[in-house]
Design an enzyme around this catalytic site. Structure first.
Site, PDB file in Angstrom:
ATOM      1  CE  LYS A   1      -0.204 -21.272   9.798  1.00 30.69           C
ATOM      2  NZ  LYS A   1       0.585 -20.611  10.836  1.00 30.69           N
TER       3      LYS A   1
ATOM      4  CD  GLU B   1       6.150 -21.209  18.173  1.00 27.99           C
ATOM      5  OE1 GLU B   1       6.763 -20.288  17.612  1.00 27.99           O
ATOM      6  OE2 GLU B   1       4.937 -21.381  18.072  1.00 27.99           O
TER       7      GLU B   1
ATOM      8  CE  LYS C   1       2.568 -18.790  18.940  1.00 33.95           C
ATOM      9  NZ  LYS C   1       3.612 -18.730  17.923  1.00 33.95           N
TER      10      LYS C   1
ATOM     11  NE  ARG D   1      -3.603  -0.149   2.789  1.00 32.85           N
ATOM     12  CZ  ARG D   1      -4.295  -0.013   3.915  1.00 32.85           C
ATOM     13  NH1 ARG D   1      -4.018  -0.752   4.952  1.00 32.85           N
ATOM     14  NH2 ARG D   1      -5.260   0.870   3.999  1.00 32.85           N
TER      15      ARG D   1
ATOM     16  CG  HIS E   1       7.301 -22.011   7.753  1.00 39.07           C
ATOM     17  ND1 HIS E   1       6.148 -21.871   8.468  1.00 39.07           N
ATOM     18  CD2 HIS E   1       8.296 -22.084   8.661  1.00 39.07           C
ATOM     19  CE1 HIS E   1       6.440 -21.853   9.754  1.00 39.07           C
ATOM     20  NE2 HIS E   1       7.739 -21.980   9.904  1.00 39.07           N
TER      21      HIS E   1
ATOM     22  CE  LYS F   1      10.396 -25.322  10.450  1.00 34.08           C
ATOM     23  NZ  LYS F   1      11.154 -24.120  10.773  1.00 34.08           N
TER      24      LYS F   1
ATOM     25  CG  HIS G   1       3.339 -25.637  10.863  1.00 36.90           C
ATOM     26  ND1 HIS G   1       3.318 -25.307   9.534  1.00 36.90           N
ATOM     27  CD2 HIS G   1       3.395 -24.451  11.527  1.00 36.90           C
ATOM     28  CE1 HIS G   1       3.375 -23.988   9.411  1.00 36.90           C
ATOM     29  NE2 HIS G   1       3.413 -23.457  10.605  1.00 36.90           N
TER      30      HIS G   1
END
Ligand code: BG6
Length: 485
Positions: free
Chosen positions: A155, A223, A337, A49, A185, A189, A247
Protein backbone atom coordinates in the site's frame (compact mmCIF):
# COMPACT_ATOMS: atom_id res chain seq x y z
CA UNK A 1 -3.36 -22.12 7.43
CA UNK A 2 -4.47 -24.54 4.77
CA UNK A 3 -3.20 -28.08 4.46
CA UNK A 4 -2.53 -27.39 0.78
CA UNK A 5 1.05 -26.76 -0.21
CA UNK A 6 2.55 -23.62 -1.61
CA UNK A 7 3.89 -24.06 -5.12
CA UNK A 8 7.64 -24.20 -5.68
CA UNK A 9 8.59 -20.71 -6.82
CA UNK A 10 11.05 -17.85 -6.81
CA UNK A 11 10.20 -14.80 -4.73
CA UNK A 12 11.67 -11.63 -6.18
CA UNK A 13 11.71 -8.72 -3.74
CA UNK A 14 12.02 -5.26 -5.27
CA UNK A 15 13.27 -2.96 -2.51
CA UNK A 16 15.37 -5.65 -0.83
CA UNK A 17 17.48 -3.16 1.10
CA UNK A 18 14.45 -1.59 2.74
CA UNK A 19 12.87 -1.76 6.12
CA UNK A 20 10.02 -4.06 5.11
CA UNK A 21 12.34 -6.75 3.74
CA UNK A 22 14.46 -6.64 6.84
CA UNK A 23 11.76 -6.47 9.49
CA UNK A 24 8.97 -8.48 7.92
CA UNK A 25 9.53 -10.32 4.66
CA UNK A 26 12.70 -12.30 5.32
CA UNK A 27 11.65 -13.08 8.91
CA UNK A 28 8.28 -14.25 7.53
CA UNK A 29 10.05 -16.53 5.05
CA UNK A 30 12.14 -17.93 7.90
CA UNK A 31 9.03 -18.44 10.06
CA UNK A 32 7.35 -20.25 7.16
CA UNK A 33 10.36 -22.56 6.96
CA UNK A 34 10.13 -23.15 10.70
CA UNK A 35 6.45 -24.05 10.55
CA UNK A 36 7.05 -26.30 7.53
CA UNK A 37 4.96 -24.17 5.16
CA UNK A 38 7.71 -23.05 2.83
CA UNK A 39 7.88 -25.19 -0.30
CA UNK A 40 11.13 -27.21 -0.24
CA UNK A 41 11.96 -25.88 -3.71
CA UNK A 42 12.18 -22.12 -3.68
CA UNK A 43 14.59 -19.22 -4.02
CA UNK A 44 14.55 -15.55 -3.10
CA UNK A 45 16.07 -12.83 -5.25
CA UNK A 46 16.57 -9.43 -3.67
CA UNK A 47 16.59 -6.44 -6.01
CA UNK A 48 17.75 -2.98 -4.92
CA UNK A 49 19.88 -0.07 -6.06
CA UNK A 50 22.93 -0.66 -3.90
CA UNK A 51 25.79 -2.66 -5.31
CA UNK A 52 26.26 -5.92 -3.45
CA UNK A 53 27.05 -9.52 -4.33
CA UNK A 54 25.13 -12.62 -3.29
CA UNK A 55 27.36 -13.41 -0.36
CA UNK A 56 27.10 -9.89 1.08
CA UNK A 57 23.32 -10.07 0.69
CA UNK A 58 23.22 -13.44 2.42
CA UNK A 59 25.31 -12.20 5.33
CA UNK A 60 23.15 -9.07 5.66
CA UNK A 61 19.92 -11.06 5.65
CA UNK A 62 21.29 -13.56 8.19
CA UNK A 63 22.05 -10.70 10.55
CA UNK A 64 18.76 -8.98 10.00
CA UNK A 65 16.61 -12.06 10.42
CA UNK A 66 18.48 -12.93 13.59
CA UNK A 67 17.80 -9.43 14.94
CA UNK A 68 14.15 -9.59 13.93
CA UNK A 69 13.68 -13.02 15.48
CA UNK A 70 15.52 -11.96 18.61
CA UNK A 71 16.90 -15.45 19.12
CA UNK A 72 19.53 -17.68 17.48
CA UNK A 73 18.37 -19.07 14.14
CA UNK A 74 17.86 -22.78 13.55
CA UNK A 75 21.11 -23.44 11.67
CA UNK A 76 19.77 -26.07 9.25
CA UNK A 77 16.62 -24.13 8.40
CA UNK A 78 18.48 -20.89 7.88
CA UNK A 79 21.24 -22.38 5.73
CA UNK A 80 18.56 -23.98 3.52
CA UNK A 81 17.20 -20.46 2.96
CA UNK A 82 20.59 -18.77 2.71
CA UNK A 83 21.79 -21.10 -0.05
CA UNK A 84 18.79 -19.92 -2.06
CA UNK A 85 19.27 -16.18 -1.67
CA UNK A 86 20.43 -14.12 -4.66
CA UNK A 87 20.87 -10.42 -5.28
CA UNK A 88 20.54 -8.16 -8.31
CA UNK A 89 21.51 -4.47 -8.21
CA UNK A 90 20.18 -1.73 -10.43
CA UNK A 91 17.77 1.11 -11.05
CA UNK A 92 14.13 0.01 -11.22
CA UNK A 93 13.63 2.39 -14.14
CA UNK A 94 16.39 0.76 -16.19
CA UNK A 95 15.28 -2.02 -18.54
CA UNK A 96 18.78 -3.55 -18.34
CA UNK A 97 18.04 -4.47 -14.69
CA UNK A 98 15.25 -6.75 -15.87
CA UNK A 99 17.54 -8.44 -18.36
CA UNK A 100 19.99 -9.16 -15.54
CA UNK A 101 17.11 -10.36 -13.40
CA UNK A 102 16.11 -12.83 -16.11
CA UNK A 103 19.62 -14.26 -16.05
CA UNK A 104 19.60 -14.68 -12.26
CA UNK A 105 16.14 -16.25 -12.41
CA UNK A 106 17.50 -18.79 -14.89
CA UNK A 107 20.54 -19.47 -12.67
CA UNK A 108 18.37 -20.01 -9.58
CA UNK A 109 15.97 -22.26 -11.47
CA UNK A 110 18.77 -24.42 -12.72
CA UNK A 111 20.59 -24.58 -9.38
CA UNK A 112 17.47 -25.62 -7.44
CA UNK A 113 15.39 -27.39 -10.06
CA UNK A 114 12.64 -24.77 -9.97
CA UNK A 115 9.73 -24.17 -12.34
CA UNK A 116 9.20 -20.69 -13.79
CA UNK A 117 6.76 -19.60 -11.05
CA UNK A 118 7.67 -16.07 -10.01
CA UNK A 119 6.24 -14.07 -7.14
CA UNK A 120 7.28 -10.43 -7.51
CA UNK A 121 7.01 -8.44 -4.29
CA UNK A 122 7.00 -4.67 -4.75
CA UNK A 123 8.36 -3.37 -1.46
CA UNK A 124 9.28 -0.10 -3.18
CA UNK A 125 8.11 3.49 -2.82
CA UNK A 126 4.59 3.73 -4.31
CA UNK A 127 5.66 5.86 -7.27
CA UNK A 128 7.60 2.84 -8.56
CA UNK A 129 4.72 0.31 -8.52
CA UNK A 130 3.61 1.12 -12.05
CA UNK A 131 7.17 1.49 -13.31
CA UNK A 132 8.25 -1.95 -12.11
CA UNK A 133 5.01 -3.53 -13.35
CA UNK A 134 5.54 -2.06 -16.80
CA UNK A 135 9.19 -3.09 -17.01
CA UNK A 136 8.37 -6.63 -15.90
CA UNK A 137 5.78 -6.85 -18.67
CA UNK A 138 8.18 -5.39 -21.24
CA UNK A 139 10.78 -7.99 -20.27
CA UNK A 140 8.21 -10.74 -20.82
CA UNK A 141 8.27 -11.53 -17.10
CA UNK A 142 4.54 -11.04 -16.62
CA UNK A 143 3.46 -13.58 -19.19
CA UNK A 144 2.33 -16.93 -17.79
CA UNK A 145 3.43 -19.02 -20.75
CA UNK A 146 5.69 -21.36 -18.79
CA UNK A 147 4.65 -20.83 -15.15
CA UNK A 148 2.60 -18.49 -12.98
CA UNK A 149 3.56 -14.84 -12.43
CA UNK A 150 2.14 -12.91 -9.48
CA UNK A 151 2.74 -9.40 -8.29
CA UNK A 152 2.31 -8.36 -4.65
CA UNK A 153 1.86 -4.63 -4.27
CA UNK A 154 2.29 -2.82 -0.99
CA UNK A 155 0.00 0.00 0.00
CA UNK A 156 -0.93 2.71 -0.71
CA UNK A 157 -2.63 1.76 -3.96
CA UNK A 158 -3.00 5.33 -5.28
CA UNK A 159 -3.62 8.43 -3.20
CA UNK A 160 -7.19 8.98 -4.44
CA UNK A 161 -9.58 7.24 -6.79
CA UNK A 162 -8.14 8.77 -9.95
CA UNK A 163 -4.55 7.86 -9.19
CA UNK A 164 -5.61 4.36 -8.09
CA UNK A 165 -7.38 3.84 -11.42
CA UNK A 166 -4.39 5.21 -13.34
CA UNK A 167 -2.02 2.86 -11.50
CA UNK A 168 -4.30 -0.03 -12.15
CA UNK A 169 -4.49 0.77 -15.85
CA UNK A 170 -0.71 0.88 -15.99
CA UNK A 171 -0.51 -2.56 -14.39
CA UNK A 172 -3.26 -4.05 -16.49
CA UNK A 173 -1.28 -3.41 -19.68
CA UNK A 174 0.83 -6.45 -18.94
CA UNK A 175 -1.01 -8.26 -16.16
CA UNK A 176 -4.41 -9.70 -15.39
CA UNK A 177 -6.36 -8.96 -12.18
CA UNK A 178 -5.81 -12.58 -11.12
CA UNK A 179 -2.06 -11.90 -11.06
CA UNK A 180 -2.23 -8.79 -8.89
CA UNK A 181 -2.12 -9.19 -5.10
CA UNK A 182 -2.78 -5.84 -3.37
CA UNK A 183 -1.62 -6.43 0.14
CA UNK A 184 -3.12 -5.16 3.38
CA UNK A 185 -1.04 -6.54 6.20
CA UNK A 186 -4.00 -6.26 8.59
CA UNK A 187 -5.61 -9.15 6.76
CA UNK A 188 -2.60 -11.31 7.64
CA UNK A 189 -3.30 -10.90 11.35
CA UNK A 190 -4.79 -14.01 12.93
CA UNK A 191 -7.23 -11.97 14.99
CA UNK A 192 -8.54 -10.22 11.87
CA UNK A 193 -9.07 -13.53 10.09
CA UNK A 194 -10.77 -14.78 13.21
CA UNK A 195 -13.60 -12.26 12.80
CA UNK A 196 -15.09 -14.50 10.11
CA UNK A 197 -14.65 -17.62 12.24
CA UNK A 198 -16.32 -15.92 15.19
CA UNK A 199 -19.26 -14.76 13.12
CA UNK A 200 -19.84 -17.71 10.85
CA UNK A 201 -18.60 -20.75 12.76
CA UNK A 202 -20.73 -20.02 15.82
CA UNK A 203 -24.47 -20.29 15.86
CA UNK A 204 -25.07 -17.82 18.66
CA UNK A 205 -23.73 -14.60 17.18
CA UNK A 206 -25.26 -14.42 13.74
CA UNK A 207 -28.91 -14.07 14.86
CA UNK A 208 -28.08 -10.99 16.95
CA UNK A 209 -25.58 -9.48 14.53
CA UNK A 210 -27.84 -6.80 13.10
CA UNK A 211 -29.68 -3.53 13.71
CA UNK A 212 -32.28 -5.17 15.97
CA UNK A 213 -29.70 -6.05 18.61
CA UNK A 214 -26.61 -3.98 17.87
CA UNK A 215 -26.70 -0.38 19.06
CA UNK A 216 -23.45 0.70 17.45
CA UNK A 217 -19.94 -0.47 16.62
CA UNK A 218 -16.71 1.22 17.69
CA UNK A 219 -13.46 0.56 15.91
CA UNK A 220 -10.14 1.88 17.17
CA UNK A 221 -6.68 1.62 15.65
CA UNK A 222 -4.56 3.48 18.18
CA UNK A 223 -0.81 3.80 18.03
CA UNK A 224 1.44 4.98 20.79
CA UNK A 225 4.30 5.86 18.46
CA UNK A 226 4.55 8.89 16.24
CA UNK A 227 5.57 8.88 12.59
CA UNK A 228 9.21 8.01 13.30
CA UNK A 229 11.42 8.49 10.26
CA UNK A 230 8.58 8.26 7.75
CA UNK A 231 7.85 11.99 7.57
CA UNK A 232 8.09 12.27 3.79
CA UNK A 233 5.57 9.52 3.18
CA UNK A 234 3.29 10.31 6.09
CA UNK A 235 3.04 14.04 5.57
CA UNK A 236 1.71 13.39 2.07
CA UNK A 237 -0.58 10.58 3.19
CA UNK A 238 -2.11 11.35 6.61
CA UNK A 239 -4.11 9.00 8.79
CA UNK A 240 -7.07 8.80 6.46
CA UNK A 241 -5.06 7.32 3.60
CA UNK A 242 -2.59 5.48 5.81
CA UNK A 243 -5.03 3.57 8.01
CA UNK A 244 -8.70 4.31 7.36
CA UNK A 245 -9.02 3.72 3.61
CA UNK A 246 -7.42 0.30 3.86
CA UNK A 247 -6.94 -1.30 7.30
CA UNK A 248 -10.03 0.13 8.98
CA UNK A 249 -12.31 -0.36 6.04
CA UNK A 250 -11.17 -3.97 5.87
CA UNK A 251 -12.03 -4.46 9.54
CA UNK A 252 -15.40 -2.85 8.93
CA UNK A 253 -16.20 -5.10 5.98
CA UNK A 254 -15.40 -8.20 8.02
CA UNK A 255 -17.69 -7.08 10.82
CA UNK A 256 -20.53 -5.97 8.55
CA UNK A 257 -20.47 -8.37 5.57
CA UNK A 258 -23.12 -10.94 4.80
CA UNK A 259 -22.13 -14.62 4.97
CA UNK A 260 -20.40 -15.50 1.69
CA UNK A 261 -21.61 -18.54 -0.20
CA UNK A 262 -18.15 -20.10 0.17
CA UNK A 263 -14.66 -19.17 1.30
CA UNK A 264 -13.50 -18.86 -2.31
CA UNK A 265 -11.63 -15.60 -2.84
CA UNK A 266 -14.25 -13.92 -4.98
CA UNK A 267 -17.21 -15.09 -2.92
CA UNK A 268 -15.68 -13.49 0.17
CA UNK A 269 -14.56 -10.37 -1.66
CA UNK A 270 -17.96 -9.93 -3.36
CA UNK A 271 -19.59 -9.65 0.06
CA UNK A 272 -16.91 -7.37 1.45
CA UNK A 273 -17.16 -4.88 -1.36
CA UNK A 274 -20.94 -4.66 -0.94
CA UNK A 275 -20.38 -3.26 2.55
CA UNK A 276 -18.29 -0.41 1.20
CA UNK A 277 -20.83 0.25 -1.53
CA UNK A 278 -23.51 0.55 1.14
CA UNK A 279 -21.76 3.46 2.89
CA UNK A 280 -23.68 6.60 1.84
CA UNK A 281 -21.50 9.30 0.27
CA UNK A 282 -20.42 11.99 2.71
CA UNK A 283 -21.71 15.49 2.04
CA UNK A 284 -19.74 18.60 3.04
CA UNK A 285 -22.06 18.95 6.03
CA UNK A 286 -21.38 15.34 7.07
CA UNK A 287 -17.67 16.02 6.84
CA UNK A 288 -17.99 19.03 9.13
CA UNK A 289 -20.25 17.30 11.64
CA UNK A 290 -19.17 13.70 11.70
CA UNK A 291 -15.48 13.69 10.87
CA UNK A 292 -12.80 14.88 13.26
CA UNK A 293 -9.26 15.44 12.16
CA UNK A 294 -6.48 15.98 14.63
CA UNK A 295 -2.76 16.46 14.72
CA UNK A 296 -0.50 15.67 17.65
CA UNK A 297 1.34 18.54 19.27
CA UNK A 298 4.89 18.54 17.94
CA UNK A 299 4.02 16.84 14.64
CA UNK A 300 5.18 19.85 12.63
CA UNK A 301 8.61 19.58 14.22
CA UNK A 302 9.08 15.96 13.09
CA UNK A 303 11.72 15.31 10.42
CA UNK A 304 10.59 15.77 6.81
CA UNK A 305 7.28 17.31 7.81
CA UNK A 306 6.35 20.63 6.20
CA UNK A 307 6.48 23.49 8.76
CA UNK A 308 2.81 24.49 8.46
CA UNK A 309 1.56 20.99 7.65
CA UNK A 310 -2.18 20.37 8.09
CA UNK A 311 -1.81 16.62 7.66
CA UNK A 312 -4.00 14.70 10.07
CA UNK A 313 -2.41 12.22 12.45
CA UNK A 314 -5.81 11.43 13.96
CA UNK A 315 -9.23 10.81 12.45
CA UNK A 316 -12.51 9.95 14.09
CA UNK A 317 -15.62 9.46 12.04
CA UNK A 318 -19.19 8.25 12.07
CA UNK A 319 -20.28 6.16 9.13
CA UNK A 320 -23.36 4.14 8.30
CA UNK A 321 -23.68 0.95 6.34
CA UNK A 322 -27.03 1.60 4.81
CA UNK A 323 -28.32 -1.87 4.06
CA UNK A 324 -31.00 -4.16 5.48
CA UNK A 325 -28.82 -5.53 8.25
CA UNK A 326 -27.23 -2.31 9.48
CA UNK A 327 -29.55 0.59 8.64
CA UNK A 328 -29.38 3.16 11.45
CA UNK A 329 -26.45 1.53 13.29
CA UNK A 330 -23.52 3.95 13.54
CA UNK A 331 -20.01 2.68 12.98
CA UNK A 332 -17.58 4.96 14.83
CA UNK A 333 -14.01 4.72 13.59
CA UNK A 334 -10.98 6.36 15.14
CA UNK A 335 -7.29 6.08 14.53
CA UNK A 336 -4.29 8.11 15.51
CA UNK A 337 -0.61 8.25 16.21
CA UNK A 338 0.85 9.18 19.60
CA UNK A 339 -2.25 8.14 21.49
CA UNK A 340 -2.48 6.75 25.01
CA UNK A 341 -1.51 3.24 24.01
CA UNK A 342 -1.23 0.85 21.11
CA UNK A 343 -4.54 -0.92 20.73
CA UNK A 344 -6.60 -2.15 17.80
CA UNK A 345 -10.08 -3.10 18.91
CA UNK A 346 -13.58 -3.58 17.62
CA UNK A 347 -16.31 -3.12 20.20
CA UNK A 348 -19.78 -4.28 19.27
CA UNK A 349 -22.20 -2.53 21.64
CA UNK A 350 -25.52 -4.30 21.98
CA UNK A 351 -28.77 -2.58 22.85
CA UNK A 352 -29.49 -2.19 26.54
CA UNK A 353 -31.97 -4.42 28.29
CA UNK A 354 -35.19 -2.60 29.37
CA UNK A 355 -34.70 -0.95 32.75
CA UNK A 356 -38.32 -1.37 33.91
CA UNK A 357 -37.69 -4.34 36.15
CA UNK A 358 -34.95 -2.58 38.13
CA UNK A 359 -36.81 0.67 38.83
CA UNK A 360 -37.44 -0.15 42.50
CA UNK A 361 -33.89 -1.44 43.10
CA UNK A 362 -30.58 0.23 43.90
CA UNK A 363 -29.51 -0.39 40.30
CA UNK A 364 -29.08 2.99 38.61
CA UNK A 365 -28.52 2.01 35.04
CA UNK A 366 -27.87 -1.02 32.89
CA UNK A 367 -24.71 -0.96 30.83
CA UNK A 368 -24.92 -2.46 27.38
CA UNK A 369 -23.32 -5.82 26.67
CA UNK A 370 -20.15 -5.30 24.70
CA UNK A 371 -18.42 -7.91 22.60
CA UNK A 372 -14.85 -6.76 22.33
CA UNK A 373 -12.58 -8.12 19.61
CA UNK A 374 -9.03 -7.32 20.62
CA UNK A 375 -7.04 -7.39 17.43
CA UNK A 376 -3.76 -6.36 19.06
CA UNK A 377 -1.97 -6.44 21.43
CA UNK A 378 -3.33 -8.83 24.08
CA UNK A 379 -5.19 -10.60 21.28
CA UNK A 380 -8.49 -12.08 22.27
CA UNK A 381 -12.22 -11.66 22.59
CA UNK A 382 -14.28 -10.72 25.61
CA UNK A 383 -17.95 -10.32 26.37
CA UNK A 384 -19.16 -8.09 29.17
CA UNK A 385 -22.45 -8.68 30.92
CA UNK A 386 -24.20 -8.00 34.20
CA UNK A 387 -24.09 -10.32 37.16
CA UNK A 388 -25.65 -9.97 40.55
CA UNK A 389 -23.26 -9.06 43.31
CA UNK A 390 -23.42 -11.53 46.22
CA UNK A 391 -25.53 -10.31 49.12
CA UNK A 392 -29.14 -9.53 50.07
CA UNK A 393 -29.45 -6.43 47.84
CA UNK A 394 -30.15 -6.31 44.14
CA UNK A 395 -26.84 -4.85 43.08
CA UNK A 396 -25.26 -5.55 39.74
CA UNK A 397 -21.67 -5.66 38.64
CA UNK A 398 -20.28 -5.79 35.11
CA UNK A 399 -18.22 -8.92 34.56
CA UNK A 400 -16.39 -10.25 31.51
CA UNK A 401 -15.85 -13.61 29.89
CA UNK A 402 -12.48 -13.57 28.29
CA UNK A 403 -10.72 -15.58 25.61
CA UNK A 404 -7.00 -14.99 25.14
CA UNK A 405 -5.16 -16.22 22.07
CA UNK A 406 -1.87 -16.57 23.87
CA UNK A 407 -3.39 -18.64 26.69
CA UNK A 408 -5.37 -20.96 24.41
CA UNK A 409 -3.32 -21.45 21.30
CA UNK A 410 0.21 -20.72 22.53
CA UNK A 411 0.90 -19.53 19.00
CA UNK A 412 4.37 -18.81 17.70
CA UNK A 413 5.27 -15.16 17.19
CA UNK A 414 4.68 -14.05 13.61
CA UNK A 415 5.12 -10.94 11.48
CA UNK A 416 1.63 -11.20 9.99
CA UNK A 417 3.18 -11.63 6.56
CA UNK A 418 3.48 -15.43 6.76
CA UNK A 419 -0.12 -16.17 5.81
CA UNK A 420 -0.11 -13.52 3.11
CA UNK A 421 3.06 -14.83 1.45
CA UNK A 422 1.87 -18.40 1.78
CA UNK A 423 -1.48 -17.54 0.19
CA UNK A 424 0.20 -15.75 -2.70
CA UNK A 425 2.43 -18.79 -3.30
CA UNK A 426 -0.74 -20.89 -3.34
CA UNK A 427 -2.62 -18.52 -5.62
CA UNK A 428 -5.27 -17.65 -3.02
CA UNK A 429 -6.36 -14.00 -3.33
CA UNK A 430 -8.96 -14.05 -0.53
CA UNK A 431 -6.89 -11.87 1.80
CA UNK A 432 -5.84 -9.46 -0.92
CA UNK A 433 -7.74 -6.40 -2.16
CA UNK A 434 -9.52 -6.70 -5.45
CA UNK A 435 -9.52 -3.53 -7.54
CA UNK A 436 -13.21 -2.82 -6.97
CA UNK A 437 -12.57 -2.89 -3.20
CA UNK A 438 -9.78 -0.37 -3.56
CA UNK A 439 -12.04 1.88 -5.61
CA UNK A 440 -14.94 1.52 -3.19
CA UNK A 441 -12.64 2.56 -0.32
CA UNK A 442 -11.47 5.63 -2.20
CA UNK A 443 -15.03 6.47 -3.11
CA UNK A 444 -15.84 6.92 0.58
CA UNK A 445 -12.69 8.82 1.37
CA UNK A 446 -12.40 11.07 -1.69
CA UNK A 447 -15.17 13.56 -0.75
CA UNK A 448 -13.48 13.98 2.58
CA UNK A 449 -10.09 14.61 1.06
CA UNK A 450 -11.66 17.17 -1.27
CA UNK A 451 -13.53 18.90 1.55
CA UNK A 452 -10.36 19.12 3.65
CA UNK A 453 -8.36 20.43 0.72
CA UNK A 454 -10.81 23.37 0.45
CA UNK A 455 -11.08 23.93 4.16
CA UNK A 456 -8.57 26.43 5.52
CA UNK A 457 -9.13 25.45 9.16
CA UNK A 458 -6.44 23.71 11.14
CA UNK A 459 -6.71 20.13 12.43
CA UNK A 460 -7.50 20.00 16.16
CA UNK A 461 -4.28 19.68 18.12
CA UNK A 462 -4.05 16.94 20.75
CA UNK A 463 -1.42 16.08 23.31
CA UNK A 464 0.77 13.03 22.86
CA UNK A 465 -0.43 10.29 25.18
CA UNK A 466 -4.09 11.39 25.03
CA UNK A 467 -7.02 9.79 23.20
CA UNK A 468 -7.00 12.52 20.55
CA UNK A 469 -8.76 15.88 20.44
CA UNK A 470 -11.87 16.52 22.59
CA UNK A 471 -13.91 16.81 19.38
CA UNK A 472 -13.62 13.03 19.05
CA UNK A 473 -15.38 12.59 22.40
CA UNK A 474 -18.07 15.05 21.35
CA UNK A 475 -18.73 13.06 18.21
CA UNK A 476 -20.13 10.25 20.36
CA UNK A 477 -21.47 12.42 23.17
CA UNK A 478 -23.82 14.12 20.72
CA UNK A 479 -25.32 10.69 20.07
CA UNK A 480 -25.54 9.92 23.79
CA UNK A 481 -22.62 7.52 23.66
CA UNK A 482 -18.99 7.37 24.72
CA UNK A 483 -15.82 5.68 23.50
CA UNK A 484 -15.16 2.52 25.40
CA UNK A 485 -11.86 3.91 26.70
C1 BG6 B 1 0.96 0.65 8.26
C2 BG6 B 1 0.96 2.15 8.35
O1 BG6 B 1 0.19 0.23 7.17
O2 BG6 B 1 0.41 0.12 9.45
C3 BG6 B 1 1.73 2.62 9.57
O3 BG6 B 1 1.56 2.68 7.17
C4 BG6 B 1 1.21 1.97 10.81
O4 BG6 B 1 1.66 4.03 9.70
C5 BG6 B 1 1.13 0.45 10.62
O5 BG6 B 1 2.07 2.28 11.88
C6 BG6 B 1 0.43 -0.20 11.78
O6 BG6 B 1 0.56 -1.57 11.66
P1 BG6 B 1 0.45 -2.52 12.92
O7 BG6 B 1 0.50 -3.89 12.36
O8 BG6 B 1 1.61 -2.17 13.80
O9 BG6 B 1 -0.85 -2.17 13.56
Amino acid sequence: MSTRHADPCIIVIFGASGDLTRRKLLPAIYNLAESGHLPPAFAVIGVARHDMDDSAFRAQMREQVRTAENEPLDAAKWSHIEDRLYYVAGEFTDQALYTRLQRVLATAREAHGLPANYLFYLATPPDLFGVVGRHLADAGLASERDGWRRLIIEKPFGYDIESARALNQELMVGLHESQVYRIDHYLGKETVQNILALRFANGIFEPIWNRRYVDHVQMTVAEHDGIGSRGTYYDAAGALRDIVQNHMFQLMTLVAMEPPISFKADDVRDEKVKVLHAVPPLSDTDVRRFIVRGQYAGYRQERHVAPGSRTETFVAMRLFVDNWRWAGVPFYLRTGKRLTKRATEIAVHFKRAPFALFRQTPVECLDPNVLLLRIQPDEGISLSFHAKEPGPFERLGTVTMNFSYAAYFKSEPSTGYETLLFDAMMGDQTLYHRMDMVEAGWQIVDPLLRAWAHDASEPAVYQAGSWGPPEAELLLERDGRAWRC
